[in-house]
Design a protein around this motif. Structure first.
Motif, PDB file in Angstrom:
ATOM      1  N   HIS A   1      33.683  23.755  36.837  1.00 12.97           N
ATOM      2  CA  HIS A   1      33.931  24.163  38.218  1.00 12.97           C
ATOM      3  C   HIS A   1      33.051  23.382  39.191  1.00 12.97           C
ATOM      4  N   GLY A   2      32.253  22.461  38.672  1.00 14.90           N
ATOM      5  CA  GLY A   2      31.420  21.627  39.528  1.00 14.90           C
ATOM      6  C   GLY A   2      30.269  22.389  40.163  1.00 14.90           C
ATOM      7  N   VAL A   3      29.773  23.442  39.487  1.00 14.78           N
ATOM      8  CA  VAL A   3      28.658  24.229  40.027  1.00 14.78           C
ATOM      9  C   VAL A   3      27.538  24.270  39.001  1.00 14.78           C
ATOM     10  N   GLU A   4      26.371  24.728  39.445  1.00 16.73           N
ATOM     11  CA  GLU A   4      25.203  24.750  38.560  1.00 16.73           C
ATOM     12  C   GLU A   4      24.723  26.163  38.255  1.00 16.73           C
ATOM     13  N   GLN A   5      25.068  27.125  39.115  1.00 26.52           N
ATOM     14  CA  GLN A   5      24.570  28.488  38.930  1.00 26.52           C
ATOM     15  C   GLN A   5      25.731  29.468  38.865  1.00 26.52           C
ATOM     16  N   LEU A   6      25.490  30.584  38.176  1.00 26.88           N
ATOM     17  CA  LEU A   6      26.521  31.606  38.021  1.00 26.88           C
ATOM     18  C   LEU A   6      27.007  32.118  39.368  1.00 26.88           C
ATOM     19  N   GLY A   7      26.068  32.295  40.310  1.00 26.97           N
ATOM     20  CA  GLY A   7      26.456  32.831  41.602  1.00 26.97           C
ATOM     21  C   GLY A   7      27.422  31.935  42.362  1.00 26.97           C
ATOM     22  N   ASP A   8      27.446  30.620  42.026  1.00 29.85           N
ATOM     23  CA  ASP A   8      28.354  29.704  42.711  1.00 29.85           C
ATOM     24  C   ASP A   8      29.815  29.958  42.355  1.00 29.85           C
ATOM     25  N   LEU A   9      30.046  30.697  41.254  1.00 32.43           N
ATOM     26  CA  LEU A   9      31.418  31.048  40.902  1.00 32.43           C
ATOM     27  C   LEU A   9      31.940  32.212  41.756  1.00 32.43           C
ATOM     28  N   GLY A  10      31.029  32.966  42.351  1.00 33.24           N
ATOM     29  CA  GLY A  10      31.392  34.168  43.093  1.00 33.24           C
ATOM     30  C   GLY A  10      31.003  35.395  42.302  1.00 33.24           C
ATOM     31  N   ALA A  11      30.773  36.477  43.015  1.00 33.94           N
ATOM     32  CA  ALA A  11      30.327  37.694  42.336  1.00 33.94           C
ATOM     33  C   ALA A  11      31.443  38.354  41.548  1.00 33.94           C
ATOM     34  N   ASN A  12      32.686  38.176  41.984  1.00 36.34           N
ATOM     35  CA  ASN A  12      33.807  38.834  41.319  1.00 36.34           C
ATOM     36  C   ASN A  12      35.065  37.983  41.484  1.00 36.34           C
ATOM     37  N   ALA A  13      36.184  38.529  41.048  1.00 36.61           N
ATOM     38  CA  ALA A  13      37.439  37.779  41.078  1.00 36.61           C
ATOM     39  C   ALA A  13      37.851  37.413  42.501  1.00 36.61           C
ATOM     40  N   GLN A  14      37.628  38.339  43.463  1.00 38.88           N
ATOM     41  CA  GLN A  14      38.019  38.072  44.839  1.00 38.88           C
ATOM     42  C   GLN A  14      37.231  36.895  45.422  1.00 38.88           C
ATOM     43  N   GLU A  15      35.919  36.881  45.177  1.00 39.69           N
ATOM     44  CA  GLU A  15      35.111  35.788  45.697  1.00 39.69           C
ATOM     45  C   GLU A  15      35.441  34.469  44.978  1.00 39.69           C
ATOM     46  N   TYR A  16      35.740  34.569  43.686  1.00 36.86           N
ATOM     47  CA  TYR A  16      36.143  33.371  42.936  1.00 36.86           C
ATOM     48  C   TYR A  16      37.376  32.740  43.592  1.00 36.86           C
ATOM     49  N   ALA A  17      38.352  33.565  43.982  1.00 41.34           N
ATOM     50  CA  ALA A  17      39.587  33.061  44.583  1.00 41.34           C
ATOM     51  C   ALA A  17      39.331  32.411  45.932  1.00 41.34           C
ATOM     52  N   LYS A  18      38.264  32.858  46.642  1.00 43.52           N
ATOM     53  CA  LYS A  18      37.946  32.248  47.927  1.00 43.52           C
ATOM     54  C   LYS A  18      37.299  30.870  47.737  1.00 43.52           C
ATOM     55  N   ARG A  19      36.599  30.701  46.628  1.00 45.15           N
ATOM     56  CA  ARG A  19      35.860  29.458  46.412  1.00 45.15           C
ATOM     57  C   ARG A  19      36.669  28.405  45.658  1.00 45.15           C
ATOM     58  N   PHE A  20      37.717  28.827  44.952  1.00 49.06           N
ATOM     59  CA  PHE A  20      38.500  27.886  44.137  1.00 49.06           C
ATOM     60  C   PHE A  20      39.989  28.131  44.350  1.00 49.06           C
ATOM     61  N   ALA A  21      40.679  27.049  44.768  1.00 53.31           N
ATOM     62  CA  ALA A  21      42.130  27.119  44.951  1.00 53.31           C
ATOM     63  C   ALA A  21      42.803  26.630  43.669  1.00 53.31           C
ATOM     64  N   LEU A  22      43.809  27.378  43.225  1.00 53.26           N
ATOM     65  CA  LEU A  22      44.502  27.040  41.984  1.00 53.26           C
ATOM     66  C   LEU A  22      45.955  26.657  42.271  1.00 53.26           C
ATOM     67  N   ARG A  23      46.438  25.668  41.536  1.00 54.45           N
ATOM     68  CA  ARG A  23      47.837  25.253  41.602  1.00 54.45           C
ATOM     69  C   ARG A  23      48.369  25.090  40.182  1.00 54.45           C
ATOM     70  N   TYR A  24      49.689  25.367  40.073  1.00 54.66           N
ATOM     71  CA  TYR A  24      50.328  25.077  38.803  1.00 54.66           C
ATOM     72  C   TYR A  24      50.578  23.570  38.706  1.00 54.66           C
ATOM     73  N   ARG A  25      50.982  23.091  37.530  1.00 55.22           N
ATOM     74  CA  ARG A  25      51.199  21.665  37.325  1.00 55.22           C
ATOM     75  C   ARG A  25      52.385  21.138  38.127  1.00 55.22           C
ATOM     76  N   ASN A  26      53.268  22.034  38.588  1.00 48.26           N
ATOM     77  CA  ASN A  26      54.381  21.602  39.442  1.00 48.26           C
ATOM     78  C   ASN A  26      53.982  21.570  40.918  1.00 48.26           C
ATOM     79  N   ASN A  27      52.670  21.707  41.170  1.00 46.69           N
ATOM     80  CA  ASN A  27      52.075  21.621  42.503  1.00 46.69           C
ATOM     81  C   ASN A  27      52.279  22.876  43.341  1.00 46.69           C
ATOM     82  N   HIS A  28      52.857  23.936  42.788  1.00 45.93           N
ATOM     83  CA  HIS A  28      53.000  25.194  43.518  1.00 45.93           C
ATOM     84  C   HIS A  28      51.681  25.957  43.477  1.00 45.93           C
ATOM     85  N   PRO A  29      51.249  26.522  44.603  1.00 45.91           N
ATOM     86  CA  PRO A  29      49.988  27.268  44.613  1.00 45.91           C
ATOM     87  C   PRO A  29      50.080  28.554  43.787  1.00 45.91           C
ATOM     88  N   VAL A  30      48.958  28.944  43.206  1.00 45.89           N
ATOM     89  CA  VAL A  30      48.886  30.187  42.433  1.00 45.89           C
ATOM     90  C   VAL A  30      48.411  31.304  43.369  1.00 45.89           C
TER      91      VAL A  30
END
Length: 498
Positions: A46-75
């Motif tokens: 994820h290109g980070v060095e500390q656990l906190g950089d991932l976010g405290a929970n799933a909601q914060e993780y989604a704010k810090r990392f955008a996901l796309r499927y291989r067909n380029n559609h956003p997740v």
């Protein structure tokens, strides 16, 4: 603290110690989707060095990392792997592109799977995301996709497990008139690309064996009726971790015409090359490595073919004057062709030959090459030199020449091959041009001195300098030099005609 709590903490610590050094990325979550631990591999993915950089929970993780499927559609958030495992789902082989929202240049491709860890009673206790970094594989696959789609050669990919087409490029669609929907998902029985193949049984056998199918002529049925003659070949490959066969095609009609024309051209060239009684050599333009010579070359210069082919012209050393060799190839590089250049060439026996070389630039297998034709003019040149010597011996003074004789001498000399670019009239001084003009009128040194009001010794010095600059050795050669270049043509008068 209860025994269950102690057991849970101990198990987690042991689990963390086991997986800390794994190459797979691992993220542990509480049942409420709180991120409680990740190993170094997961942080790096994820290109980070500390656990906190991932976010405290799933909601914060989604704010810090955008996901796309291989067909380029956003997740969407509910379909994020971290959200799905938070709902207790188990899944595997979910391919997503992960991009940091604060640095869109950094993107990874993760193959994600999930695990739900339970306690001794079977109740969910911890949630686990396990991921592989498949960025390199995905990039290679993407390059293959782009190459396949951009390739102008018609092609389809057939999955060997069920013999259905899973990929088709624009070249195939344009050649046949099929649409993509008519090809993708169709089986080889519905769209038989081996129909009418000249070695159909061999092709089908190789297809069953997942082996290479050699090139062969076949007949494709077109969607609007009719058929097209093609050359088809098959090459097994792995695509998306499945055994497949890549079929490539060539429209045989334009290729056949081009091959016939090329074959006829090559045959004509080969016959002319081999049967020519004049020595001919072909070498690379860039390195002057000899690619081919004809029999006349080997006979004339007394070299065996193994001492010529694959050697550079300099290594063979049949140019008597290395400077002339350098000037010839420099002029050929500049002008692309030369016509009848006088050059001294040496046989393997060290015998010298006077040759007139004509050369041109040709393309052989898409490589610029030089074609050198060498005509032996040794006897002719010897005869001409003997004639000039005889004339000079009998008539030491150019004033004795009649206009007719001078012109005949010029004609005799003009049959010699032109030399590589040498001195021009502009390199003579004004006084030297005056003297040369009077020489061309047939005046002797004393007459030139009187005409130009110069001392006879001065005139003789000018004449000597002119000989040196023009690379001639007599008045007659100087006259011929000027005559060949059209100089002083209006001033040709003999002594008796003035």
């Amino acid at each position: 603290m209860s025994q269950d709590v102690l057991t849970t903490e101990t198990n987690r610590r042991h689990l963390q110690q086991i997986i800390a050094g794994l190459s797979d990325g691992v993220i542990l979550l509480e049942l409420d989707q709180t991120i409680i631990w990740a190993n170094e591999a997961a942080l790096s993915m994820h290109g980070v060095e500390q656990l906190g950089d991932l976010g405290a929970n799933a909601q914060e993780y989604a704010k810090r990392f955008a996901l796309r499927y291989r067909n380029n559609h956003p997740v969407v958030f509910d379909n994020y792997p971290i959200s799905r495992v938070g709902r207790g789902e188990t899944f595997s082989d979910v391919l997503v592109e992960v991009t940091r929202t604060d640095d869109e240049e950094r993107t990874w491709v993760h193959n994600v799977r999930s695990r739900v860890l339970t306690n001794s009673r079977g109740d969910p206790e911890s949630l686990v995301l396990i991921m592989d970094d498949v960025t390199e594989w995905a990039s290679a696959e993407q390059r293959f996709e782009r190459t396949f789609n951009a390739n102008p050669a018609p092609a389809v990919i057939c999955r060997l497990s069920d013999l259905r087409y899973i990929k088709v490029n624009a070249g195939f669609l344009e050649m046949t008139g099929y649409t993509r929907d008519q090809v993708i998902g169709a089986s080889t029985y519905e769209l038989d690309i081996l129909e009418g193949a000249e070695r159909r049984e061999l092709a089908i056998e190789r297809l069953r064996e997942h082996a290479t199918i050699p090139q062969m002529q076949a007949e494709l049925t077109l969607p609007e009726g009719g058929s097209k003659q093609v050359i088809v070949a098959g090459q097994p490959l792995a695509f998306n971790e499945e055994d497949c066969m890549l079929f490539s095609f060539v429209d045989i009609e334009p290729r056949h015409k081009a091959e016939v024309a090329l074959r006829q051209s090559e045959e004509r060239f080969a016959k002319a090359f081999r049967l020519s009684p004049v020595p001919i050599l072909v070498c690379g333009a860039a390195d002057q490595v000899v690619m081919d010579v004809n029999e006349a070359f080997l006979d004339t210069f007394a070299y065996p073919s193994e001492e010529v082919l694959g050697k550079t012209v300099a290594e063979i050393g049949f140019f008597h004057d290395k400077g002339a060799q350098t000037r010839l190839f420099a002029a050929l590089e500049k002008t692309a062709r030369l016509d009848r250049i006088d050059v001294g060439l040496r046989k393997k026996t060290a015998e010298l030959l006077d040759c007139a070389i004509s050369a041109d630039t040709v393309n052989i297998q898409d490589h610029p090459s030089y074609l050198l034709v060498m005509m032996d003019i040794t006897e002719r040149k010897r005869t001409e030199l003997e004639l000039v010597a005889a004339i000079e011996e009998v008539m030491k003074d150019a004033s004795w020449f009649s206009r007719t004789l001078i012109e005949k001498l010029a004609n005799v000399k003009s049959v010699n091959s032109p030399k590589l670019p040498s001195v021009s009239l502009a390199e003579l001084t004004a006084r030297e041009r005056d003297v040369l003009g009077l020489i061309c009128e047939g005046l002797a040194d004393k007459e030139i001195a009187a005409r130009l009001k110069l001392a006879p010794n001065t005139v003789r010095n000018h004449v000597s300098t002119i000989y040196s600059k023009l690379d001639v050795h007599s008045r007659s050669e100087a006259i011929v030099w000027a005559r060949e270049r059209g100089l002083f043509s209006g001033e040709w008068r003999t002594k008796g005609q003035r």
